[in-house]
Design an enzyme around this catalytic site. Structure first.
Site, PDB file in Angstrom:
ATOM      1  N   ASN A   1      44.627  36.454  45.708  1.00  0.00           N
ATOM      2  CA  ASN A   1      44.266  36.862  44.346  1.00  0.00           C
ATOM      3  C   ASN A   1      44.460  35.682  43.397  1.00  0.00           C
ATOM      4  OD1 ASN A   1      43.671  38.721  42.202  1.00  0.00           O
ATOM      5  ND2 ASN A   1      45.851  38.801  41.729  1.00  0.00           N
TER       6      ASN A   1
ATOM      7  N   HIS B   1      45.553  35.018  39.474  1.00  0.00           N
ATOM      8  CA  HIS B   1      46.190  35.739  38.366  1.00  0.00           C
ATOM      9  C   HIS B   1      46.348  34.788  37.174  1.00  0.00           C
ATOM     10  CE1 HIS B   1      48.582  38.822  36.445  1.00  0.00           C
ATOM     11  NE2 HIS B   1      49.376  37.846  36.038  1.00  0.00           N
TER      12      HIS B   1
ATOM     13  N   ARG C   1      43.195  57.043  45.517  1.00  0.00           N
ATOM     14  CA  ARG C   1      43.249  55.634  45.928  1.00  0.00           C
ATOM     15  C   ARG C   1      43.100  55.470  47.436  1.00  0.00           C
ATOM     16  NH1 ARG C   1      44.516  52.366  41.765  1.00  0.00           N
ATOM     17  NH2 ARG C   1      45.777  53.292  40.128  1.00  0.00           N
TER      18      ARG C   1
HETATM   19  C1  GRF Z   1      40.559  36.183  35.525  1.00  0.00           C
HETATM   20  O1  GRF Z   1      41.305  35.723  34.434  1.00  0.00           O
HETATM   21  C2  GRF Z   1      41.454  36.450  36.706  1.00  0.00           C
HETATM   22  O2  GRF Z   1      42.555  35.593  36.761  1.00  0.00           O
HETATM   23  C3  GRF Z   1      41.926  37.855  36.442  1.00  0.00           C
HETATM   24  O3  GRF Z   1      40.825  38.520  35.894  1.00  0.00           O
HETATM   25  C4  GRF Z   1      39.972  37.567  35.261  1.00  0.00           C
HETATM   26  C5  GRF Z   1      38.630  37.739  35.900  1.00  0.00           C
HETATM   27  O4  GRF Z   1      37.662  36.911  35.315  1.00  0.00           O
HETATM   28  N1  GRF Z   1      42.441  38.455  37.656  1.00  0.00           N
HETATM   29  P1  GRF Z   1      36.297  36.656  36.078  1.00  0.00           P
HETATM   30  O5  GRF Z   1      35.699  38.032  36.392  1.00  0.00           O
HETATM   31  O6  GRF Z   1      36.581  35.878  37.303  1.00  0.00           O
HETATM   32  O7  GRF Z   1      35.451  35.902  35.093  1.00  0.00           O
END
Ligand code: GRF
Length: 212
Positions: free
Chosen positions: A103, A105, A61
């Site tokens: 981010n 989520h 990582r």
């Molecule tokens: C989304 O639901 C986001 O919240 C999560 O991963 C998914 C990614 O979807 N972290 P996309 O690649 O933006 O369509």
């Protein structure tokens, strides 16, 4: 105008929503840790420079994150937006971008951090679910919350229908959060909470299931 770099790993629908949101900033690049991420095709179609930093090419990582940071820094961004970026980031990386790494989520944090959020919400029988945009800190999925959207969980929901309802809101709140950041409207207070300056607030209540 501020510059933003978006990190993806797959589909890229949040990234696409950001590219189409007419944000008051320049998207300097989209970076993926996978060469086969579908989102790269979408970014290219929008004329955005794309780069791949394959995590598999790195031993650990630390070395991956160092290479990723080097690539990000070559675009000199003010904001680094994770949009479905499926790698856990090292403390060094997170510290380097403190206050400018965000981010999206798919849950109402702090509940359902981690994976499979929609399945877990259905399993628990919660009536309200949603999504969160937050600053990224060392504490996985627990950084200061910038904005959240709540959606009802309907009786016949499947993981798929619930995910789709949440995703629509993700696309709206991620663009909003970045607009605020671009205009320096979000500050971190002494308690480490993200505070939105200026804002009129709505007293709207979501009751689910609805009252008779
Ligand atoms: C989304 O639901 C986001 O919240 C999560 O991963 C998914 C990614 O979807 N972290 P996309 O690649 O933006 O369509």
């Amino acid at each position: 105008m501020k510059k933003i770099v978006i990190l993806i790993s797959g589909r890229g629908s949040n990234m696409q929503a950001l590219l189409e949101a007419k944000l008051p900033c320049r998207v300097a690049a989209v970076i993926s840790n996978r060469a086969d991420a579908e989102g790269l095709v979408i970014a290219k179609a929008h004329g955005i420079p794309t780069t791949v930093v394959e995590h598999r090419d790195y031993m650990d990582r630390d070395s991956f994150d160092a290479a990723l940071a080097k690539t990000i820094d070559s675009f000199d961004p003010d904001i680094v937006a994770l949009a479905g970026f499926m790698r856990i980031l090292t403390t060094n990386f997170v510290t380097r971008y403190h206050g400018r790494l965000i981010n999206i989520h798919p849950s109402l944090l702090p509940t359902y951090g981690g994976l499979d959020t929609h399945a877990r919400a259905l399993q628990d029988g919660v009536k309200i679910h949603g999504c969160t945009v937050h600053f990224v800190t060392q504490d996985l999925d627990h950084g200061p919350i910038i904005i959240q959207a709540a959606v009802p969980v309907l009786r016949d929901d499947t993981e798929h229908t619930l995910a789709a309802r949440v995703l629509r809101e993700e696309h709206r709140i991620y663009a909003q959060a970045i607009r605020w950041l671009c205009k320096d409207k979000v500050v971190l207070d002494e308690q480490g909470h993200a505070i939105l300056q200026h804002r009129k607030q709505s007293g709207f209540t979501l009751v689910s299931p609805g009252l008779d």
